[in-house]
Design an enzyme around this catalytic site. Structure first.
Site, short mmCIF file in Angstrom:
data_model
loop_
_atom_site.label_atom_id
_atom_site.label_comp_id
_atom_site.label_asym_id
_atom_site.label_seq_id
_atom_site.Cartn_x
_atom_site.Cartn_y
_atom_site.Cartn_z
N ASP A 1 0.82 -1.21 0.00
CA ASP A 1 0.00 0.00 0.00
C ASP A 1 0.86 1.26 0.00
O ASP A 1 2.09 1.21 0.06
CB ASP A 1 -0.92 0.00 1.22
CG ASP A 1 -1.89 -1.17 1.20
OD1 ASP A 1 -2.41 -1.49 0.11
OD2 ASP A 1 -2.12 -1.78 2.26
N TYR B 1 6.64 -10.22 6.36
CA TYR B 1 6.60 -8.78 6.61
C TYR B 1 7.32 -8.46 7.92
O TYR B 1 7.39 -9.29 8.83
CB TYR B 1 5.15 -8.30 6.73
CG TYR B 1 4.44 -8.11 5.41
CD1 TYR B 1 4.47 -6.88 4.76
CD2 TYR B 1 3.73 -9.16 4.83
CE1 TYR B 1 3.80 -6.70 3.55
CE2 TYR B 1 3.07 -8.99 3.61
CZ TYR B 1 3.11 -7.75 2.99
OH TYR B 1 2.46 -7.58 1.80
#
Length: 492
Positions: A122, A190
């Site tokens: 994002d 992540y």
């Protein structure tokens, strides 16, 4: 000539002047005419040159092969990884990469290169191990001719020369014609970096156990009814909180006794097969509340139980700045880090060659001894240039960090008025330095809730998640979206 014999001296001079004037006029006319012809010739030549249109690039005249690229980028200046169709106003990482690919004629357009990406990060999110795959122009014939392979295009060097400084191609690799960067990925990892501050790491670690395994994470994501997702179950393979060791000391300001944790950096490491939209940031937001002692670790167990929470309580997501797509894992891929490495790679042997011997077989780490030699030929290699580029980027950000650290240090000598505890009318105050005040400990009237990336919000009365208003459920959102879509279609 006899007619001039009887002319006077004055008559002869006038005749000579008259003849010279006439000759000069003729010469001027001839010169002007020549210039006009030359100009006409130039214009005609320009028209001929202008009429030669640049021939369109014909990819069919070149070999093509399917490759994967490993990409790193700092996403702070971009509106996400995936292109959005308006690079001028909404720049994306993917848009920059595709522009470089088309500029270098490695591809002609996106529609004809069988493009795939591993993940969509994002706005503001970074990546150190993003992977994309596509068909590109190649010097290698489809049968993998060894001689031709030695002169394969230097993909890494070529693209990095055109990419902005916050985007870099780390490596490339030949892959099978059916390779898909999204669906062939086994797992994605992540990391989310944060300052410890007042957070209780042990409470947060206790909560991690409820994330592990396969759960319905609809209360830990942003619902998008337009995508019509029906399965919100995702599998967390591994999750942990790890202290981030500072490999480049000297950044942190002087630490006071009670605030030494303000500069201790940690990160959440999360490995899973796939993730929902904003899932990691939502998970981190709840972990911050638990670390502050505002929620119980068991709240995560309740939130993944749709029987207890069929819709998400209202809460703020964690900041995007500290989030990074750290790694994308596949079956072994023969990554190549420079054009120089291409000349040592043997397609048929499946490894790096030296004097006819395989140095490293794909998927197995072979070892060999390096002999002292002249390394000047490697001074322009892609990995070395990448290292020097990243070092310069680190210097820029480290200098900024040092300037802020210096100001924090200087501010600790500032004087702060402190009311004395002894009863007195009027109340007495004393002056102390900010460092002395921090050592005494600051009692706040409000609670600071961290959101990551240096962002906090302050509340005087915290409301538990179970008591907060709920967002619309997935079914409700989809019904509203369907009605809105039908209304728009009817109006059209």
């Amino acid at each position: 000539m006899e007619k001039y014999a009887s002319w006077s001296k004055e008559d002869l001079i006038r005749r000579i002047v008259s003849l010279e004037s006439a000759e000069g006029a003729d010469n001027k006319m001839e010169h002007d005419s020549k210039n006009e012809i030359d100009r006409s010739s130039d214009v005609s030549s320009d028209k001929k040159q202008g009429s030669k249109k640049a021939r369109p690039f014909d990819m069919s005249k070149y070999h093509q092969r399917r490759v994967a690229f490993k990409v790193a980028y700092f996403g702070w200046a971009y509106a996400g990884f995936a292109r959005q169709g308006n690079e001028k106003d909404i720049p994306t990482v993917e848009g920059q990469i595709l522009n470089a690919l088309m500029t270098t004629k490695l591809i002609t357009d996106l529609e004809n290169c069988n493009y795939s990406r591993c993940g969509r990060t994002d706005k503001g999110v970074s990546a150190l191990g993003q992977v994309i795959a596509l068909d590109v122009r190649s010097n290698v014939s489809p049968d993998g001719d060894e001689k031709a392979n030695a002169t394969e295009l230097p993909y890494v060097e070529t693209l990095n020369r055109l990419l902005p400084p916050d985007i870099r191609i780390l490596a490339w690799a030949p892959v099978s014609s059916t390779f898909n960067a999204r669906f062939d990925c086994n797992s994605r990892t992540y990391r989310y970096y944060f300052a410890k501050g007042d957070l209780d790491i042990e409470r947060m670690r206790e909560a991690l156990q409820y994330f592990g395994g396969t759960h319905d994470f609809r209360n830990f994501c942003k619902l998008d009814p337009s995508k019509n997702i029906v399965n919100y179950e995702r599998t967390v393979l591994d999750i942990d909180l790890i202290p981030a060791k500072d490999e480049f000391p000297g950044t942190s300001p002087r630490q006071t006794t009670s605030h030494s944790n303000d500069y201790d950096m940690w990160y959440l490491q999360l490995k899973g097969t796939a993730f929902l939209w904003h899932q990691v940031r939502c998970m981190m937001a709840i972990l911050f509340l638990i670390g502050q002692g505002l929620e119980s670790p068991a709240i995560i167990k309740d939130l993944v139980d749709i029987g207890k929470y069929n819709s998400k309580p209202e809460y703020n997501m964690a900041s995007e700045l500290p989030l990074v797509l750290y790694d994308c894992e596949f079956e072994p891929i023969p990554w190549r880090f420079s054009g120089l490495e291409n000349s040592l790679w043997n397609e048929r042997e499946g490894g790096l060659m030296l004097d006819g011997r395989v140095l490293q077989t794909v998927g197995a780490g072979g070892t060999y001894a390096l002999q002292p030699q002249d390394t000047s030929s490697t001074s322009d290699s892609a990995p070395l240039r990448l290292y020097e580029h990243l070092q310069s980027q680190w210097q820029v950000h480290h200098i900024k960090s040092l300037l802020i650290a210096n100001l924090i240090n200087d501010s600790q000598s500032f004087r702060v008025p402190i009311p004395l505890s002894q009863p007195h009318n009027p109340p007495l105050t004393a002056l102390a330095t900010l460092a002395e005040l921090l050592q005494l400990g600051v009692k706040r009237k409000a609670t600071d809730i961290p959101h990551g990336g240096g962002q906090t919000s302050r509340t005087h009365r915290y409301i538990k998640l179970q008591d907060r208003p709920r967002c619309d459920s997935d079914d409700t959102k989809k019904q509203k979206y369907s009605r809105k879509k039908q209304k728009v279609q009817s109006a059209a």
